[in-house]
Design a protein around this motif. Sequence first.
Motif, PDB file in Angstrom:
ATOM      1  N   ASP A  72       0.996  -1.198  -0.027  1.00 32.93           N
ATOM      2  CA  ASP A  72      -0.064   0.067  -0.028  1.00 32.93           C
ATOM      3  C   ASP A  72       0.847   1.116  -0.185  1.00 32.93           C
ATOM      4  OD1 ASP A  72      -1.913   2.028   0.522  1.00 32.93           O
ATOM      5  OD2 ASP A  72      -3.021   0.871   1.900  1.00 32.93           O
ATOM      6  N   SER A 118      -3.909   3.926   9.663  1.00 35.32           N
ATOM      7  CA  SER A 118      -5.096   3.641   9.433  1.00 35.32           C
ATOM      8  C   SER A 118      -6.233   4.301  10.460  1.00 35.32           C
ATOM      9  CB  SER A 118      -5.302   1.973   9.865  1.00 35.32           C
ATOM     10  OG  SER A 118      -4.965   1.839  11.300  1.00 35.32           O
ATOM     11  N   THR A 121     -16.422  -1.824   7.863  1.00 37.53           N
ATOM     12  CA  THR A 121     -16.349  -2.876   6.806  1.00 37.53           C
ATOM     13  C   THR A 121     -15.324  -3.926   7.115  1.00 37.53           C
ATOM     14  OG1 THR A 121     -14.482  -1.778   5.945  1.00 37.53           O
ATOM     15  CG2 THR A 121     -16.789  -1.040   4.918  1.00 37.53           C
ATOM     16  N   THR A 134     -11.984  -3.651   7.155  1.00 41.03           N
ATOM     17  CA  THR A 134     -10.674  -3.274   6.398  1.00 41.03           C
ATOM     18  C   THR A 134     -10.161  -1.991   6.586  1.00 41.03           C
ATOM     19  OG1 THR A 134      -9.173  -3.529   4.379  1.00 41.03           O
ATOM     20  CG2 THR A 134     -11.679  -2.939   4.323  1.00 41.03           C
ATOM     21  N   SER A 135      -8.970  -1.673   7.104  1.00 38.18           N
ATOM     22  CA  SER A 135      -8.465  -0.353   7.063  1.00 38.18           C
ATOM     23  C   SER A 135      -8.466   0.592   5.893  1.00 38.18           C
ATOM     24  CB  SER A 135      -7.141  -0.293   7.748  1.00 38.18           C
ATOM     25  OG  SER A 135      -6.236  -0.865   7.067  1.00 38.18           O
ATOM     26  N   SER A 136      -8.182  -0.363   4.687  1.00 43.07           N
ATOM     27  CA  SER A 136      -8.269   0.419   3.365  1.00 43.07           C
ATOM     28  C   SER A 136      -9.449   1.193   3.165  1.00 43.07           C
ATOM     29  CB  SER A 136      -8.050  -0.718   2.275  1.00 43.07           C
ATOM     30  OG  SER A 136      -6.614  -1.359   2.533  1.00 43.07           O
ATOM     31  N   PRO A 159     -12.454   1.774   5.316  1.00 38.37           N
ATOM     32  CA  PRO A 159     -13.004   1.326   6.890  1.00 38.37           C
ATOM     33  C   PRO A 159     -14.821   1.497   7.229  1.00 38.37           C
ATOM     34  CG  PRO A 159     -11.893   3.808   7.055  1.00 38.37           C
ATOM     35  CD  PRO A 159     -11.726   3.069   5.393  1.00 38.37           C
ATOM     36  N   ILE A 184     -16.147  -8.281   1.788  1.00 43.49           N
ATOM     37  CA  ILE A 184     -14.933  -7.799   1.100  1.00 43.49           C
ATOM     38  C   ILE A 184     -14.757  -9.247  -0.039  1.00 43.49           C
ATOM     39  CG2 ILE A 184     -12.243  -7.632   1.179  1.00 43.49           C
ATOM     40  CD1 ILE A 184     -12.869  -6.918   4.266  1.00 43.49           C
ATOM     41  N   THR A 202     -12.290 -10.922  -2.208  1.00 46.99           N
ATOM     42  CA  THR A 202     -10.412 -11.468  -2.292  1.00 46.99           C
ATOM     43  C   THR A 202     -10.456 -12.238  -3.424  1.00 46.99           C
ATOM     44  OG1 THR A 202     -11.021 -13.273  -0.738  1.00 46.99           O
ATOM     45  CG2 THR A 202     -10.409 -11.102   0.409  1.00 46.99           C
ATOM     46  N   GLN A 219      -7.129  -8.559  -0.976  1.00 46.75           N
ATOM     47  CA  GLN A 219      -8.356  -7.810  -0.896  1.00 46.75           C
ATOM     48  C   GLN A 219      -8.338  -6.882  -2.171  1.00 46.75           C
ATOM     49  OE1 GLN A 219      -8.567  -5.648   2.911  1.00 46.75           O
ATOM     50  NE2 GLN A 219      -9.064  -7.316   4.019  1.00 46.75           N
ATOM     51  N   VAL A 243     -14.395  -3.627  -1.547  1.00 42.54           N
ATOM     52  CA  VAL A 243     -15.697  -3.980  -0.290  1.00 42.54           C
ATOM     53  C   VAL A 243     -16.953  -3.757  -1.238  1.00 42.54           C
ATOM     54  CG1 VAL A 243     -16.667  -3.133   1.915  1.00 42.54           C
ATOM     55  CG2 VAL A 243     -14.268  -2.932   1.524  1.00 42.54           C
ATOM     56  N   THR A 281     -10.188  -1.441  -2.627  1.00 47.16           N
ATOM     57  CA  THR A 281      -9.371  -1.430  -1.386  1.00 47.16           C
ATOM     58  C   THR A 281      -7.757  -1.016  -1.881  1.00 47.16           C
ATOM     59  OG1 THR A 281      -8.792  -3.714  -1.480  1.00 47.16           O
ATOM     60  CG2 THR A 281     -10.619  -2.896  -0.024  1.00 47.16           C
TER      61      THR A 281
END
Length: 438
Positions: A109, A129, A166, A168-170, A172, A220, A222, A227, A230, A298
């Motif tokens: 990231d 995050s 959600t 996930t921090s990507s 959130p 999510i 995947t 990932q 979302v 994400t």
Amino acid sequence: MAVPQRQTMRLLSQRLQCLSKPTVVRQTRSISSRYSNATKRTVTTAPSPTSHLHEQLSAGAGARNPLDVRAARIIDAEAKAHNLQRMRIAGMGLILSMGGLAMVIFNLDLDSIEQAEKQRKGGQQLDASDEGNARFQGKEVHVIGAGDGKRIVASGAGEQVELVETGTSSVPHFPRTIYLPSSTDPTRIPGVVGVAQPNADANPGNTANQEEYTLVGLGIRTVMWIQVYVVGMYVRTNDITALQAKLVRNVNPTASALIPSEKEDLKKKLLDPEESRAIWAELLAVPGIKTAFRISPTRSTNFSHLRDGFVSGINNRTSEARSLTQGGTTEYDSEEFGRSVQDLKAIFKGSNAPKGSVLVLSRDERGTLDVLYQPKPEQGDQAMERLGSLPDERVSRLLWFGYLAGAKVSSQGARDGIVNGCMEFVERPVGSVETMVH
């Protein structure tokens, strides 16, 4: 003189091997009978020619003459085979190393790394995050309460949006409610790319050209362990009552809400490959309810990757439909449906979808598919662009089946989240959820 001597020795070595006589080894064996004693009577036998030849070949294989041309060729071939095997192993190791490196680079990231580097140079020890979770589309995020009664809201510019985590921090948060253009808008020309009016601060709520949609569930998607995005399913708030009634009556035609055992029966049906297809086919029958899928990547991607995933889901559902007819024809075998799939591909062309952008696939009461896109949702003044429209309801139906029905869905997490949301709907009396949202 060294060269003639070496040639002479090579010639003599071959002749000496032919002239050398093998030593005859006599073997004794005991013959016993009722007339003689086995320990006193022996018979001497000579070895058979076959055993003598085998011994001679074994001895020659164990100690090859280094001057023998044939032996040198064999040694050279063995060395080449050994080197070739080592080269193959080294090549496989190189390919695996490059594949692992590419996977690591793909998973990086870069935005978070850059942000962490800036914080390190500035002497601040902050979690990137947490900072990303602190804002949603340019609004500050606040957590009210704790536990099951916790509420997450984003406030700013006189507007408040309720959020859902959600996982996930990507990406959130997802909004609990969204506003989408109404398909009955008289200014809209079907099939023409245009710009839909957003839910701006000056025009909030469910206006003439905006309709409110409520989140059912999310998850999510995947690919392997990576990932991708979302995705959440929304239903038009005015259609929640119809959705509740159809779900409840699928299990108990006379009930207005389901008891725990009936909820478990419905949940098993919604997760079953065959029964889920029948239930959602009834729920998506036209004319019917309005639904939408909200997708937020994400990581930075492009429309080509998203398009390939959508088309793959459609192909999987058409294959399932053909298997159910045992090789017979289906409604998806026509040329018209093939052209509709090509039109879907044409909608997703030549554009990037950065991390956090928003793609909405909406399906109206007639099954018409609308594709809406907002590249930078954190900028509230940027409108959501309508990329295109597709009137063939079979395309949107199979896209929805890709997340909701069948043996293998595009996101099992999203399917589970949507099913759990449906369970929350059916445990309340029909019509009460829509009233609570309003």
